[in-house]
Motif scaffolding. Sequence first.
Motif, short mmCIF file in Angstrom:
data_model
loop_
_atom_site.label_atom_id
_atom_site.label_comp_id
_atom_site.label_asym_id
_atom_site.label_seq_id
_atom_site.Cartn_x
_atom_site.Cartn_y
_atom_site.Cartn_z
N LYS A 50 3.85 -5.35 -6.87
CA LYS A 50 4.83 -4.81 -5.92
C LYS A 50 4.33 -3.54 -5.25
CE LYS A 50 9.72 -3.69 -5.41
NZ LYS A 50 11.04 -3.61 -6.08
N ALA A 51 3.76 -2.64 -6.04
CA ALA A 51 3.23 -1.39 -5.47
C ALA A 51 2.05 -1.68 -4.55
CB ALA A 51 2.81 -0.45 -6.60
N TYR A 52 1.26 -2.68 -4.90
CA TYR A 52 0.13 -3.10 -4.05
C TYR A 52 0.64 -3.56 -2.68
CZ TYR A 52 -4.15 -5.78 -2.82
OH TYR A 52 -5.28 -6.29 -2.20
N SER A 53 1.67 -4.39 -2.71
CA SER A 53 2.27 -4.90 -1.47
C SER A 53 2.87 -3.78 -0.64
CB SER A 53 3.35 -5.94 -1.79
OG SER A 53 2.80 -7.04 -2.47
N LEU A 54 3.48 -2.80 -1.33
CA LEU A 54 4.08 -1.66 -0.63
C LEU A 54 3.04 -0.87 0.14
CD1 LEU A 54 6.44 0.27 -0.02
CD2 LEU A 54 5.94 1.41 -2.20
N LEU A 55 1.91 -0.54 -0.51
CA LEU A 55 0.85 0.22 0.15
C LEU A 55 0.26 -0.59 1.30
CD1 LEU A 55 -1.03 2.64 0.42
CD2 LEU A 55 -2.49 1.64 -1.36
N ARG A 56 0.03 -1.87 1.09
CA ARG A 56 -0.52 -2.73 2.14
C ARG A 56 0.37 -2.75 3.38
NH1 ARG A 56 -1.01 -8.78 0.34
NH2 ARG A 56 1.25 -8.54 0.47
N LYS A 57 1.67 -2.93 3.17
CA LYS A 57 2.62 -2.99 4.27
C LYS A 57 2.72 -1.65 4.99
CE LYS A 57 5.60 -5.42 6.65
NZ LYS A 57 5.12 -6.54 7.50
N ALA A 58 2.73 -0.57 4.20
CA ALA A 58 2.85 0.77 4.79
C ALA A 58 1.64 1.10 5.66
CB ALA A 58 3.00 1.81 3.67
N LEU A 59 0.45 0.69 5.22
CA LEU A 59 -0.75 0.94 6.02
C LEU A 59 -0.73 0.12 7.31
CD1 LEU A 59 -3.53 0.98 3.23
CD2 LEU A 59 -2.59 2.94 4.47
N GLU A 60 -0.27 -1.11 7.21
CA GLU A 60 -0.20 -1.97 8.40
C GLU A 60 0.79 -1.43 9.43
OE1 GLU A 60 0.75 -5.72 6.54
OE2 GLU A 60 -1.28 -6.48 6.86
N GLU A 61 1.95 -1.02 8.96
CA GLU A 61 3.00 -0.54 9.86
C GLU A 61 2.65 0.80 10.50
OE1 GLU A 61 5.88 -2.02 10.83
OE2 GLU A 61 5.33 -3.84 9.73
N SER A 62 1.98 1.66 9.73
CA SER A 62 1.66 3.00 10.24
C SER A 62 0.35 3.04 11.03
CB SER A 62 1.56 3.99 9.07
OG SER A 62 0.47 3.65 8.22
N HIS A 63 -0.44 1.95 10.95
CA HIS A 63 -1.77 1.90 11.59
C HIS A 63 -2.66 3.05 11.11
CE1 HIS A 63 -0.23 -1.21 14.25
NE2 HIS A 63 0.79 -0.42 14.56
N LYS A 64 -2.56 3.32 9.81
CA LYS A 64 -3.36 4.39 9.20
C LYS A 64 -4.21 3.82 8.06
CE LYS A 64 -1.27 7.78 11.51
NZ LYS A 64 -0.21 8.57 10.87
N VAL A 65 -5.17 4.63 7.61
CA VAL A 65 -5.96 4.31 6.42
C VAL A 65 -5.87 5.49 5.47
CG1 VAL A 65 -7.54 2.79 7.68
CG2 VAL A 65 -8.11 5.22 7.42
N GLY A 66 -6.04 5.22 4.18
CA GLY A 66 -5.98 6.29 3.19
C GLY A 66 -7.37 6.83 2.87
N ILE A 67 -7.47 8.12 2.63
CA ILE A 67 -8.72 8.77 2.20
C ILE A 67 -8.56 9.17 0.75
CG2 ILE A 67 -10.35 10.65 2.60
CD1 ILE A 67 -10.24 8.74 4.92
N ALA A 68 -9.51 8.72 -0.11
CA ALA A 68 -9.41 9.01 -1.54
C ALA A 68 -10.79 9.32 -2.11
CB ALA A 68 -8.81 7.80 -2.27
N LYS A 69 -10.81 9.81 -3.35
CA LYS A 69 -12.05 10.04 -4.09
C LYS A 69 -12.06 9.15 -5.31
CE LYS A 69 -13.22 14.86 -2.97
NZ LYS A 69 -13.42 16.21 -3.56
N ILE A 70 -13.24 8.60 -5.64
CA ILE A 70 -13.36 7.72 -6.80
C ILE A 70 -14.76 7.87 -7.39
CG2 ILE A 70 -14.03 5.77 -5.31
CD1 ILE A 70 -12.74 3.89 -7.36
N VAL A 71 -14.88 7.74 -8.71
CA VAL A 71 -16.18 7.79 -9.37
C VAL A 71 -16.62 6.36 -9.67
CG1 VAL A 71 -17.48 8.55 -11.39
CG2 VAL A 71 -15.78 10.07 -10.37
N ILE A 72 -17.74 5.94 -9.06
CA ILE A 72 -18.30 4.61 -9.29
C ILE A 72 -19.76 4.78 -9.68
CG2 ILE A 72 -18.83 2.35 -8.29
CD1 ILE A 72 -16.59 2.76 -6.31
N ARG A 73 -20.13 4.20 -10.82
CA ARG A 73 -21.50 4.28 -11.33
C ARG A 73 -22.00 5.72 -11.39
NH1 ARG A 73 -22.42 -0.39 -7.77
NH2 ARG A 73 -22.34 -2.29 -9.03
#
Length: 277
Positions: free
Chosen positions: A121-144
Amino acid sequence: MHTMWKGSISFGLVNIPVKLHAATEDKDIKLRTLHKDCHTPLKYEKVCPVCDREIKTEEIVKAYEYTKGKFVVLDEEELENLRKENEEKAVEIIDFVKMEQIDPIYFNRGYYMSPNEGGGKAYSLLRKALEESHKVGIAKIVIRAKEQLAVIRVYENTLVMETIHFPDEVRKAADVPNVPSEDKVTKKELDTAIMLIDQLTAEFDPEKYKDDYRAALMELIESKRTGKETVTAAEREPVSNVTDLMAALQASIDRTKPKKEPAKRKRTSAVKPKKEA
C-alpha cells in the motif's frame, strides 16, 4: 529476479519496506586470454614483489594510501561494522525535484524497487504521488559499501532507483581542452545543420537500436565454432613423485659429496754431483 538489497524507503512518516533488483545487465561478450602455444587459460596471481611469492587470500588486508608508500590499514571487522551501521538505516527521501532539473551526466545505474512484505500500500502511495506531482525523490543509500545519491522515480508502473554521482564526482566541463569558446559558423551552415536535424528527427524507440558490434562478434564466433575452428586447452602432464624424489636425492648427494683435494706434487731430491778424483 535476484534481490540485491533489502531495506526501507521513507518520506515523512510513510515507511516502505522494499527490495532492490538490478534493472540492467551487462551483455558484453567475455573473451578469455589463452597461451598462444598450448591454448591454456592464463591465471593472474597476486604476487608480493618484495617477498617474491604468491599471496594467499587470508594474508591480504585493505588499506588507504594517504601519501606515497604510507598506508592506514583497515580491519575487515571495522569495515563490516561500518557497512552494517549504514546499510541497516532506513533510506529517507531528502527532497522532491523535477526530473528535468537533473542533467543526464549525473546518472549512474538503475535498480527496480519491489515492495517487501507489508509494503504494497505504501509503495502504491509513493508511486501515485510521484506520478501526480511530476516529481522525483532524492535519497541517499549505501550499496556495496559505498554511499550513493539516488533518484526515485516511476518507470512503467514500477518504482525505479537511479544512483547518481555526487557533484564532486563529476569533472568540470570547463577543464576539457580545446573547446571553442565562440560559435564561428555562418547562418547558412547553421540553417543546413538544423534542416538535417529536422529530417532525422523521430520518436525515441529503444527497440530500433541494436548492438551491431556484439551481434557481428557472436556471428564470427558461431561461424568458427560450426566450422570446427576450435582449440582445446592442453592438459598438464602429471609430475612423477618418484622422479622428483630421485632428483632431490641425487642433488643432496652431489651437495654433500666431499670435494677431492688436488694431488700434491712429489718433491724430487736434488742429486749432488760426484767429485772427480
